[in-house]
Design an enzyme around this catalytic site. Structure first.
Site, PDB file in Angstrom:
ATOM      1  N   SER A 200       0.813  -1.217   0.000  1.00 47.08           N
ATOM      2  CA  SER A 200       0.000   0.000   0.000  1.00 47.08           C
ATOM      3  C   SER A 200       0.843   1.263   0.000  1.00 47.08           C
ATOM      4  O   SER A 200       0.479   2.259  -0.622  1.00 47.08           O
ATOM      5  CB  SER A 200      -0.942  -0.005   1.202  1.00 47.08           C
ATOM      6  OG  SER A 200      -1.814  -1.114   1.168  1.00 47.08           O
ATOM      7  N   HIS A 246       0.458   4.430   4.231  1.00 40.06           N
ATOM      8  CA  HIS A 246      -0.220   5.163   3.165  1.00 40.06           C
ATOM      9  C   HIS A 246       0.286   6.605   3.088  1.00 40.06           C
ATOM     10  O   HIS A 246       0.587   7.117   1.998  1.00 40.06           O
ATOM     11  CB  HIS A 246      -1.724   5.153   3.402  1.00 40.06           C
ATOM     12  CG  HIS A 246      -2.323   3.782   3.327  1.00 40.06           C
ATOM     13  ND1 HIS A 246      -3.692   3.561   3.306  1.00 40.06           N
ATOM     14  CD2 HIS A 246      -1.766   2.551   3.254  1.00 40.06           C
ATOM     15  CE1 HIS A 246      -3.934   2.263   3.238  1.00 40.06           C
ATOM     16  NE2 HIS A 246      -2.774   1.631   3.209  1.00 40.06           N
TER      17      HIS A 246
END
Length: 295
Positions: A200, A246
């Site tokens: 991610s 993230h």
């Protein structure tokens, strides 16, 4: 808009546009085929400029073959397969996923964790115990099918476009450093005994670079911004998601992406790879500081 054929009449009232980038107006034409070309597509010739198609066909510009090769917006070489690195990254992620499904005990050797086991036991595993490789292996490790599914879709959609725009080396640097930035921020801010994994961070790095590239090319940014906002909502609204990865990947992707597409041509490599080195230095610093805290 259809490409204008070489030698076809041009409406005197219209402004010529690059035959490879119809959204860009230009006043320069290829000295061989006379098609309009934008600055990105210009290849220096002995007289004037030539387009990438004429260069591929052998133009005799007087320069070395490397100098005559068409370049991407970031200065990378235009490859025959502009998605090769993306395919390789997909293959690595899928191979690791299958290996983990076949041998579940492998997961504990690959995920990112600061130190394990927790106090009062003596830690024997984790980045703080010298296993820095986990910052990298966790980027390619997934446990759930939905997790790898979403990440690989993002890698294919965003990565394919970025690899073509940046070139293989610059795109690979963007992917790996963004992923490392996500891992490092997770290591720095998350609990030392919390395990995390997944690509991610790297995918959010691609999001950031895509936004920069679209703004540079003056494309409609609303679709990518909307998709990014949706992903950020999931990031902070869903339990058990490493939001640090993230955010770390996103910030690194924006910084590196900006350097890639806005670097001045005369100092392009210095600015691009210097920025990558600077982000890597920050990653190392975060890792060292967190290790000092845990030990």
């Amino acid at each position: 808009m259809d490409d204008q054929a070489a030698g076809s009449p041009q409406d005197a009232r219209s402004v010529p546009v690059c035959y490879r980038h119809p959204d860009r107006e230009t006043g320069i034409r290829c000295t061989r085929c006379e098609r309009p070309i934008c600055p990105e597509c210009m290849v220096d010739a002995s007289v004037g400029f030539q387009c990438p198609d004429c260069v591929r066909g052998g133009s005799g510009t007087g320069h070395s073959p490397t100098a005559s090769m068409p370049r991407t917006i970031a200065g990378g070489t235009v490859a025959a397969d502009p998605r090769l690195v993306t395919k390789i990254l997909l293959g690595i992620n899928l191979a690791v996923f299958l290996a983990v499904q076949i041998r579940s005990s492998l997961l504990s050797e690959l995920y990112l964790i600061g130190e394990w086991p927790p106090a009062p036991f003596l830690p024997t595993q984790g980045v703080a115990e010298g296993e820095w490789y986990r910052l990298v292996t966790s980027m390619f490790t997934h446990e759930e099918i939905w997790h790898i599914g979403f990440n690989m879709l993002g890698l294919w959609w965003l990565g394919s476009m970025l690899e073509e725009a940046l070139g293989r080396a610059r795109y690979l640097a963007l992917y790996l450093i963004s992923g490392l930035a996500g891992s490092a921020l997770t290591y720095l801010l998350a609990s030392g005994t919390t395990a995390s994994l997944g690509a991610s961070g790297a995918i959010f790095g691609l999001f950031g670079a895509t936004a920069v590239l679209m703004r540079r090319r003056r494309y409609d940014m609303r679709p990518v911004v909307a998709l990014l906002v949706i992903n950020l909502i999931f990031t902070f609204g869903w339990n058990d998601i490493a939001w640090q990865a993230h955010i770390g990947g996103l910030v690194a992707g924006v910084v590196i992406g900006y350097a890639m597409v806005h670097a001045p041509r005369e100092r392009r490599a210095l600015v691009q790879y210097g920025t990558c080195a600077l982000v890597l230095a920050v990653i190392v610093l975060m890792t060292v500081l967190r290790t000092a805290q845990l030990t």
